[in-house]
Design an enzyme around this catalytic site. Structure first.
Site, PDB file in Angstrom:
ATOM      1  N   TYR A  33       0.123   1.770  -2.594  1.00  0.00           N
ATOM      2  CA  TYR A  33       1.241   1.679  -3.484  1.00  0.00           C
ATOM      3  C   TYR A  33       0.569   1.205  -4.775  1.00  0.00           C
ATOM      4  O   TYR A  33      -0.142   0.470  -4.855  1.00  0.00           O
ATOM      5  CB  TYR A  33       2.594   0.692  -3.268  1.00  0.00           C
ATOM      6  N   GLU A  34       1.336   1.862  -5.953  1.00  0.00           N
ATOM      7  CA  GLU A  34       0.532   1.531  -7.163  1.00  0.00           C
ATOM      8  C   GLU A  34       0.655  -0.041  -7.606  1.00  0.00           C
ATOM      9  O   GLU A  34      -0.109  -0.243  -8.576  1.00  0.00           O
ATOM     10  CB  GLU A  34       1.312   2.385  -8.164  1.00  0.00           C
ATOM     11  N   SER A  35       1.363  -0.751  -6.914  1.00  0.00           N
ATOM     12  CA  SER A  35       1.342  -2.132  -7.261  1.00  0.00           C
ATOM     13  C   SER A  35       0.027  -2.752  -6.823  1.00  0.00           C
ATOM     14  O   SER A  35      -0.099  -4.025  -7.143  1.00  0.00           O
ATOM     15  CB  SER A  35       2.529  -2.887  -6.378  1.00  0.00           C
TER      16      SER A  35
END
Lengths: 286, 257
Positions: B50-52
């Site tokens: 996930y881009e987090s």
């Protein structure tokens, strides 16, 4: 050099009308309490930078603190629109909002370039889409070695970075754990900074040799505000309150209900209201 | 045959497109449901990112946001967001990018920015987020979107992220070396780009859906491949795992309120 202070003192001294301010946090550790203090002190004409403007930016925009927004994704994650942001863009209420819109990759690179003291960020991106047509800050540069065309945008150099972290020690060394976002970069790219923390401890706890720590001489004000990231979360302290993110959709939909909520929960209160969301001691992961 | 909703067929069909050894960049919402369904059924070793900054995460409930604590706690490691976009995405480490959008055109270009003109939008949407670079940096792109005349449009109001641009070799001519959208999974059908024109073309129709229905829910004359198959319906197990995942997620999100 870090100074331990109260929240009102920190915002009073660090955030001025017309400043460019980055209140960062990538769904984690979002500095809600500090954002509320900016609203209470009635700052005007701010340029806000943030990759993912969410509830606290919706509040600052709806209360008329903001004239310009630099961002890459503005929504209520998993829920829908930010109604105050949309009202400002679509209807100019409560004031016109100028946009500088980017992609996440561009914003992350621009913070990193700011922290690295570079004038611009260079990366492989913005190919073929329409964002460069509506944002004149997006340029192309040619690699002098390979001839490859790359994207360039100016580095982020905010006047102030505002972040929330789990803890600081008494000297003001700040430790961040979990989803890190761009907070380290934002602080290092900014002229001034305000860091709220869950707790100020005598000594930072046992940690990984590579823990993310901002040394005290890189941060401005350090303020203890337990619960200060609520309704976002502080890993190890309290979980994200997904229920409130859903409630915000109804609260913020109309100007009147928004104002009523802000009056009751922000304007007539202080940072101590966040304490009820905090956990006094670090808990095991839930 | 089990009773199921079109939306469940879409998520199941999207999950099946993923393989056990894929490294996948996951968007919130439908993509996240599909990717985790794949992980909990036929692809237990899939790497979800996930881009987090959470690498190889195994959430037990679906996250509401892209950076929920659940993602971080179940991840192999969590890196900063600049590192995520520079080393992992731009560095070419991600095989499949999973995207959705508000509007799509026949070449699978996506709009998540505005409906109406940019300066005077009718509806202001959240914006591109990671999509502009996910669309060009991942090895290939899967798109999951429910069909309708308002979302499957003849012309996008804004191109947030590119697919096959204007078709043919127009994507490659921009200097992009990755494949772009190779699968478009809807609630009615599966589409793939035509090898020559790159126009998204129906290759498989979900059970009980007609060609007319697919056309009625598309804003352009939709193309069908020479050989169109029927998508196998969701199995009992796929439905159970998906429904259980949603039930656990709803319970967890309600508790937090």
């Amino acid at each position: 050099m870090a100074r331990i202070s109260s929240l009102s003192e920190a915002i009073q001294s660090a955030v001025r009308d017309g400043d460019t301010v980055a209140l960062e946090g990538f769904t984690h550790l979002i500095p809600h309490a500090a954002g509320h203090e900016i609203v209470r002190q009635g700052r005007k004409e701010l340029t806000l930078i943030r990759m993912t403007p969410d509830l606290i930016y919706d509040q600052l925009i709806g209360m008329g603190c903001v004239s310009r927004l630099v961002f890459s994704w503005g929504g209520n994650p998993g829920v829908g629109s930010l109604h105050r942001l949309r009202d400002a863009i679509e209807n100019g209420w409560p004031q016109k909002l100028e946009l500088e819109e980017h992609s996440h990759a561009a914003m992350a690179n621009a913070y990193e370039a700011g922290a690295a003291g570079l004038p611009c960020a260079i990366f492989r991106g913005y190919i073929g889409g329409d964002l460069p047509k509506v944002n004149s800050k997006i340029k192309r540069v040619t690699c002098p070695f390979t001839g490859e065309e790359l994207a360039a945008i100016p580095a982020h150099r905010p006047d102030v970075a505002v972040i929330h972290a789990q803890r600081a020690d008494k000297a003001g060394n700040v430790m961040i754990e979990g989803v890190l976002g761009v907070q380290k970069e934002a602080v290092l790219a900014s002229k001034r900074s305000v860091v709220t923390v869950e707790e100020i401890v005598d000594e930072l706890p046992e940690r990984s040799l590579n823990a993310v720590v901002l040394p005290h001489w890189t941060v401005g004000h350090v303020v203890e505000v337990p619960g200060g990231a609520w309704p976002s979360y502080a890993q190890g302290y309290y979980p994200r309150n997904n229920g409130f993110y859903k409630e915000w959709d109804a609260i913020s939909r109309e100007r009147d209900s928004f104002h009523t909520w802000m009056k009751e929960n922000v304007l007539s209160k202080g940072p101590e209201v966040f304490a009820k969301y905090a956990r006094k001691h670090r808990m095991a992961a839930e | 045959m089990a009773d199921y909703k079109p939306n469940e067929m879409m998520t199941v069909a999207a999950a099946r497109a993923l393989k056990n050894d894929d490294v996948c960049f996951v968007g919130i919402g439908q993509p996240s449901a599909a990717c985790n369904l794949a992980r909990l059924t036929h692809a237990p070793n899939i790497t979800l990112i996930y881009e987090s900054g959470t690498l190889a995460t195994k959430p037990n409930i679906l996250p509401l946001s892209i950076g929920d604590g659940e993602l971080c706690e179940t991840a192999l490691t969590t890196v900063s967001v600049p590192e995520m976009f520079r080393y992992w995405l731009q560095g070419g480490r991600i095989k499949v990018g999973f995207l959705g959008g508000a509007q799509i055109d026949r070449f699978a270009n996506l709009n998540t920015t505005v409906v109406g003109p940019y300066d005077k939008p009718k509806v202001r949407l959240p914006g591109g987020g990671g999509a502009p670079e996910i669309a060009t940096s991942c090895g290939e792109i899967f798109i999951i979107m429910a069909q309708g005349k308002r979302s499957f449009v003849d012309k996008l109001d804004f191109v947030t992220s590119i697919g096959h641009v204007s078709g043919g070799d127009s994507r490659a001519k921009l200097g992009v070396k990755t494949k772009g959208p190779t699968k478009l999974i809807t609630d009615l059908a599966m589409l793939e780009p035509d090898p020559e024109t790159k126009e998204m073309t129906v290759v498989s129709i979900h059970p009980g859906v007609t060609r007319e229905q697919i056309q009625e829910n598309s804003g352009w004359p939709i193309k069908f491949a020479a050989k169109v198959g029927e998508t196998p319906p969701p199995t009992q197990r796929e439905l159970e795992v998906l429904r259980d995942l949603h039930a656990q997620t709803n319970r967890a999100h309600a508790e937090a309120a």
